[in-house]
Design a protein around this motif. Structure first.
Motif, PDB file in Angstrom:
ATOM      1  N   LEU A  19      42.869  84.005  27.487  1.00  0.00           N
ATOM      2  CA  LEU A  19      43.273  83.873  28.938  1.00  0.00           C
ATOM      3  C   LEU A  19      44.805  84.032  29.100  1.00  0.00           C
ATOM      4  N   LEU A  20      45.891  83.949  28.128  1.00  0.00           N
ATOM      5  CA  LEU A  20      47.215  84.472  28.339  1.00  0.00           C
ATOM      6  C   LEU A  20      47.193  85.877  28.487  1.00  0.00           C
ATOM      7  N   ILE A  21      46.810  86.502  27.650  1.00  0.00           N
ATOM      8  CA  ILE A  21      47.155  87.845  27.565  1.00  0.00           C
ATOM      9  C   ILE A  21      46.446  88.655  29.068  1.00  0.00           C
ATOM     10  N   GLY A  53      48.773  80.779  38.557  1.00  0.00           N
ATOM     11  CA  GLY A  53      49.878  80.248  37.601  1.00  0.00           C
ATOM     12  C   GLY A  53      49.335  79.274  36.281  1.00  0.00           C
ATOM     13  N   ILE A  54      48.165  78.515  36.991  1.00  0.00           N
ATOM     14  CA  ILE A  54      47.460  77.379  36.192  1.00  0.00           C
ATOM     15  C   ILE A  54      46.731  78.043  34.847  1.00  0.00           C
ATOM     16  N   VAL A  55      46.366  79.659  34.928  1.00  0.00           N
ATOM     17  CA  VAL A  55      45.695  80.235  33.995  1.00  0.00           C
ATOM     18  C   VAL A  55      46.288  80.282  32.815  1.00  0.00           C
ATOM     19  N   PRO A  56      47.648  80.957  32.809  1.00  0.00           N
ATOM     20  CA  PRO A  56      48.237  81.326  31.679  1.00  0.00           C
ATOM     21  C   PRO A  56      48.754  79.710  30.935  1.00  0.00           C
ATOM     22  N   SER A  61      48.133  76.100  26.529  1.00  0.00           N
ATOM     23  CA  SER A  61      47.709  74.781  26.166  1.00  0.00           C
ATOM     24  C   SER A  61      46.815  74.875  25.109  1.00  0.00           C
ATOM     25  N   LEU A  62      45.690  75.762  25.294  1.00  0.00           N
ATOM     26  CA  LEU A  62      44.709  75.739  24.212  1.00  0.00           C
ATOM     27  C   LEU A  62      45.109  76.218  22.922  1.00  0.00           C
ATOM     28  N   LEU A  63      46.234  77.275  22.876  1.00  0.00           N
ATOM     29  CA  LEU A  63      46.989  77.756  21.822  1.00  0.00           C
ATOM     30  C   LEU A  63      47.575  76.578  20.736  1.00  0.00           C
ATOM     31  N   TYR A 245      55.970  75.187  32.251  1.00  0.00           N
ATOM     32  CA  TYR A 245      56.303  76.284  31.153  1.00  0.00           C
ATOM     33  C   TYR A 245      57.539  76.016  30.511  1.00  0.00           C
ATOM     34  N   ILE A 246      58.658  75.615  31.318  1.00  0.00           N
ATOM     35  CA  ILE A 246      60.091  75.265  30.607  1.00  0.00           C
ATOM     36  C   ILE A 246      60.021  74.422  29.445  1.00  0.00           C
TER      37      ILE A 246
END
Length: 265
Positions: A19-21, A53-56, A61-63, A245-246
């Motif tokens: 998801l992040l990549i 923005g919610i996807v990454p 969060s999953l990571l 994110y921060i």
């Protein structure tokens, strides 16, 4: 238990990483080619980035959950070299979303100002048209012979039952024709009374100006409402994403530093 925990940790880390990549790749394709000088491009990119923005964030969060399961249930060496870039990416994304807030507000204020200018220009043109229309009516009213001809032409059609050149008019067209005849007759009557004619034309102009003013106010309110909703929606969402994110990025980096210091001691 170890096998189950390992499997769950692997699945969460795999899905989170994908998801992040994939979201970062999507961002790259989204922003290129760069067109920083175009305000419309900036607004569209900001909306698109915030909407995605919610996807990454879900991926990160999953990571984190996968890593937490790994650290607490599996006896293994954690790969800090993999986790460090994730926290850095989270911090960078937080900074980007934070910078998008004033950028978007400024762009939307500029767009709102342009819309107001367009509305004012349109109203000015319509006001000139109203004045020209009233002047035309005044000129027609001062020409009784032309008025009589116009009235006679309409009377012929009305007396013929709405038949013109062998074609039957629709009821609505006949009604409009009758209304025009009555208005022309009224102007013909007023042409003999200059003061009443002037008052009538002033009444017509005032009514048209009031209607135009009402339309102008409605368009301004609509434009302001749309601009306000769009600016607040995107800016608030961008600010909330920035905070998330921060917090994740900086807390993650601090925890890694603390853990690294403990190891060195």
């Amino acid at each position: 238990m170890k096998i189950n925990s390992s499997f769950i940790s692997l699945c969460l880390s795999l899905v989170g990483g994908i998801l992040l990549i994939s979201s970062l790749i999507d961002y790259l394709f989204l922003v290129f080619p760069l067109q920083f000088q175009e305000q419309g491009w900036q607004i569209n990119i900001t909306n698109s980035l915030v909407d995605r923005g919610i996807v990454p964030l879900v991926g990160i969060s999953l990571l984190l959950i996968g890593w937490w399961i790994y650290d607490n249930n599996i006896n293994g060496k954690s790969l800090q070299i993999i986790r460090l870039p994730v926290f850095i990416i989270s911090s960078i994304l937080g900074l980007i979303f934070l910078l998008l807030v004033p950028l978007h507000l400024g762009n939307m204020n500029s767009v709102s100002g342009e819309l107001m200018a367009q509305i004012n220009q349109k109203v000015s043109q319509q006001q000139a048209q109203i004045q020209g229309f009233v002047a035309q009516l005044d000129a027609i009213a001062k020409n009784p012979e032309q008025l009589k001809q116009e009235i006679e032409q309409r009377n012929q059609v009305i007396n013929a039952g709405g038949v013109i050149q062998g074609q039957q008019l629709e009821p609505q067209q006949l009604e409009l024709l009758t209304s025009q005849r009555d208005q022309l007759q009224q102007m013909l009557d007023l042409s003999q009374k200059p003061e009443e004619l002037k008052a009538k034309l002033q009444e017509v102009e005032t009514r048209l100006q009031n209607e135009l003013k009402e339309v102008e106010n409605n368009e301004i309110k609509k434009a302001q409402s749309v601009a306000l909703k769009q600016s607040l929606r995107t800016s608030i969402n961008s600010l909330m994403l920035s905070i998330a994110y921060i917090v994740i990025g900086w807390l993650g980096l601090q925890m890694m530093m603390i853990k690294s210091n403990k190891v060195t001691e």
